[in-house]
Scaffold this motif. Sequence first.
Motif, PDB file in Angstrom:
ATOM      1  N   LYS A  33       7.998  -9.807   2.472  1.00  0.00           N
ATOM      2  CA  LYS A  33       7.039  -8.990   3.197  1.00  0.00           C
ATOM      3  C   LYS A  33       6.131  -8.267   2.213  1.00  0.00           C
ATOM      4  CE  LYS A  33       6.641  -5.466   6.806  1.00  0.00           C
ATOM      5  NZ  LYS A  33       7.378  -4.566   7.728  1.00  0.00           N
ATOM      6  N   ILE A  34       4.837  -8.594   2.258  1.00  0.00           N
ATOM      7  CA  ILE A  34       3.862  -8.024   1.341  1.00  0.00           C
ATOM      8  C   ILE A  34       3.267  -6.752   1.942  1.00  0.00           C
ATOM      9  CG2 ILE A  34       1.660  -8.424   0.174  1.00  0.00           C
ATOM     10  CD1 ILE A  34       4.047 -10.006  -0.957  1.00  0.00           C
ATOM     11  N   VAL A  35       3.066  -5.739   1.077  1.00  0.00           N
ATOM     12  CA  VAL A  35       2.495  -4.468   1.538  1.00  0.00           C
ATOM     13  C   VAL A  35       1.106  -4.202   0.961  1.00  0.00           C
ATOM     14  CG1 VAL A  35       4.732  -3.421   1.977  1.00  0.00           C
ATOM     15  CG2 VAL A  35       3.697  -3.185  -0.285  1.00  0.00           C
ATOM     16  N   SER A  36       0.760  -4.858  -0.175  1.00  0.00           N
ATOM     17  CA  SER A  36      -0.581  -4.675  -0.724  1.00  0.00           C
ATOM     18  C   SER A  36      -0.942  -5.840  -1.631  1.00  0.00           C
ATOM     19  CB  SER A  36      -0.695  -3.353  -1.494  1.00  0.00           C
ATOM     20  OG  SER A  36       0.089  -3.374  -2.660  1.00  0.00           O
ATOM     21  N   VAL A  37      -2.270  -6.012  -1.839  1.00  0.00           N
ATOM     22  CA  VAL A  37      -2.783  -7.075  -2.699  1.00  0.00           C
ATOM     23  C   VAL A  37      -3.852  -6.494  -3.624  1.00  0.00           C
ATOM     24  CG1 VAL A  37      -2.308  -9.073  -1.229  1.00  0.00           C
ATOM     25  CG2 VAL A  37      -4.391  -7.730  -0.853  1.00  0.00           C
TER      26      VAL A  37
END
Length: 341
Positions: free
Chosen positions: A135-139
């Motif tokens: 689960k990604i929260v920022s890029v």
Amino acid sequence: MTLLYAFGSNGNGQLGVHHVKDLNIPERCIGIPETESLVKVVGGGNHAAALTKTGRIYMTGDIVQSTTFHIPTWLQDHVWIDVACGWSFTLVVSNQGHVYGFGIARSGELGTPLPSNTNNKDNSTELVAIHLDTKIVSVACGWRHAIALDDHGQVYGWGWNRHGQLGEPLSQKPYIQAPRLLPFISQPPKIKQITCGHTFSMLRAEDGTLYGFGSNKYGQLDIPDPMKSRHISTGWHHVAASIATNDTRSYQLYTWGRNDHAQTVPFLYPVDQFVCGSEHMLAVHHNKIYAWGWNEHGNCTSDKGSVLEPLEITELLPKGNIVLLGAGCATSWIAIDTFIV
């Protein structure tokens, strides 16, 4: 009500002010409803994106072929929590933790095999899923590389790696197509913030320690020691970081890296907010806005090629509370909650 103002380079209408002329006096952006609260504004090569608290993303410039902000059709079916712009591509993160990209990918920026014709513009307005089993929260995006932070504090990278900006050893293959976990020290720290320069990457750990990799041509990886930062921002070849002062609402700003346009000259006041553009800086001190660095396109509001020391530009904007700063490639944005008389 919240109003967004822009100034600087306006190629392909990336400022969102309904024309394509460069500006050294801020003009109000068009297309974002006044009722929207902005949480992020970012710029790429000739495009920009604005993220709202409601999870909408408004865009302007070459990728969406518009001179005003609007929500592209391919971004209307999700709730978004983050957005980042590279040179000719954009990455977005949904509230489900999924990453998507669109734009021109010549170095694997969209996590897919490169087209046989590297000038191919197919899928430039098609949402491409970038597959990460977490689960990604920022890029964050550099010129042609990207990194992503997951909810466990781990960082993944893909795209251009010629300078080691993805933490991988340099090899004959200068790009990494499929996202992979960045190699790290034997006991990796939990990362809280990620950011990218032109050909380098910078990470801030939970304890404030900074880590950098990639090009160090201008000393942008020469992190001051000791440095326990509360926030970081990167330009093309310079870095800005803040540490806490006695006033818990303000921070002392440190800058290092390339300084040919005075982009890393000292800012003597505590800062409430700050952001790096490609080769310039914006900062807020007690609701006063300052700009300095490269100014060829008016992105520091002066008529000079470079602004050699912080220049207060507050009087060029309407009265109100400064809620957000944004910057890109010679571009600047300021969001203001205007005073109601």
